[in-house]
Design an enzyme around this catalytic site. Structure first.
Site: not given
Ligand code: ADP
Ligand code: TRP
Length: 324
Positions: A189, A110, A192
């Site tokens: 990956k 990050k 958001k």
């Molecule tokens: P982001 O990376 O979009 O900010 P978060 O960190 O808020 O997402 O993740 C929320 C949930 O969704 C977690 O359990 C995370 O492991 C899952 N998640 C987020 N992105 C993915 C992805 N690309 N594939 C699988 N699971 C994901």
């Protein structure tokens, strides 16, 4: 079994969130005791715009409810409506070794992507451990990116129990290999914050545009297309059963398939998949009072459980001096 997971309301929710966490939580609610929450304290590590945070928190609550999370079956709440979690974070901090946090990849990633290297970001996993331990969760469904955070939470729980006596349940991660990491339209990956996300409830035009931008290779139309490492296949496969996946593989291997056509088809599939929820999503978004009341009722239930674990922790570390 008590199952718990949270998600940051730091942007619009997408297919990675849906398949990695949301859908699995919604499926679990039938036969388990479920705790699901929106981690707005965690979102403060990356969001510095109060109106944006308020809006995203409300939107994420609407998303979960529209997709079928049932507040009668699940304790669904906003993290900051249970401020006890911040007190537990402090108690856990004192048995959390610096080395444990220094080895955390997520912090380094990050910071390298431009987030401020704050103390909040550094201690993010301690707050996450508190989220889990405060409710005695047995199992935590997450995507693969959260694996290390779960290991840290387990380490902290074990250390706390061995220092102060049995206090917390040691949580197990629940990561499904097939859905471990949903890729974004650029192959990284889906996230958001990377601009590569296919959002669950975006409007028709934006959804189409996003899906048409999925990166594909330059195999000529009259040649068989690869299946391994084919991003379009990987995203499409999320919506197919095993038979559908086999058929799609066949189609890729048969010369003549146009990626552009396949993308249009995928757009139709995604649009239809979420169609039943779209109407409900609209209704909820227009009934703010209902959504807020639902979340507050969720927090009331969550606080009852939180109080039990927090009191036990306060007692075990010796904060209840009046018992002397
Ligand atoms: P982001 O990376 O979009 O900010 P978060 O960190 O808020 O997402 O993740 C929320 C949930 O969704 C977690 O359990 C995370 O492991 C899952 N998640 C987020 N992105 C993915 C992805 N690309 N594939 C699988 N699971 C994901
Ligand atoms: N760190 C998680 C994520 O970014 C969100 C989260 C916070 C969480 N607290 C949690 C997930 C507790 C599971 C359990 O996705």
């Amino acid at each position: 079994m008590r199952i718990l997971s949270g998600i940051q309301p730091s942007g619009s929710l997408h297919l990675g969130n849906y398949f990695g966490m949301m859908k699995r939580m919604i499926d679990y609610q039938e036969n388990n005791e479920l705790f699901c929450f929106l981690v707005n304290y965690h979102a403060l590590t990356s969001v510095f715009d109060a109106p944006f945070l308020r809006r995203q928190t409300f939107e994420a609550a609407c998303d979960f409810l529209a997709l079928g999370l049932d507040p009668d079956k699940t304790v669904f709440y906003i993290q900051s409506d249970v401020p006890e979690v911040t007190e537990l974070t402090w108690l856990l901090s004192n048995v959390t070794g610096m080395g444990l946090l220094e080895r955390n990849h997520s912090y380094k990633d990050k910071v390298s992507k431009g987030l401020p290297a704050s103390h909040g970001l550094f201690s993010y996993p301690v707050l996450m451990a508190a989220d889990i331990l405060l409710y005695g969760a047995d199992k935590v469904p997450v995507g693969k990116d959260q694996k290390q955070h779960l290991e840290i939470a387990r380490d902290i729980a074990i250390r706390f129990n061995s220092t102060y006596g049995e206090t917390f349940v040691i949580p197990e991660p629940d990561i499904e290999d097939d859905l471990a990491t949903v890729p974004g339209v650029d192959g990284q990956k889906m996230s958001k914050s990377y601009g590569n996300a296919i959002e669950i409830f975006s409007d028709e035009k934006s959804l189409k545009k996003k899906i048409m931008s999925i990166k594909t290779d330059s195999t000529p139309v009259d040649q068989p297309k690869p299946v391994e490492g084919n991003l379009l296949y990987d995203i499409y496969a999320l919506f197919l059963d095993t038979r559908g996946q086999e058929e799609l593989k066949e189609r890729l291997l048969t010369p003549g398939l146009k990626y552009g056509e396949l993308k249009k088809e995928l757009f139709g599939v995604v649009w239809e998949y979420f169609a039943p929820y779209r109407q409900e999503r609209k209704r909820l978004a227009a009934d703010g009072e209902f959504v807020v009341k639902t979340m507050q009722e969720g927090a009331r239930k969550a606080r009852q459980v939180a109080a039990v674990y927090l009191d036990k922790a306060r007692h075990n570390v010796g904060l209840d001096y009046w018992h002397e």
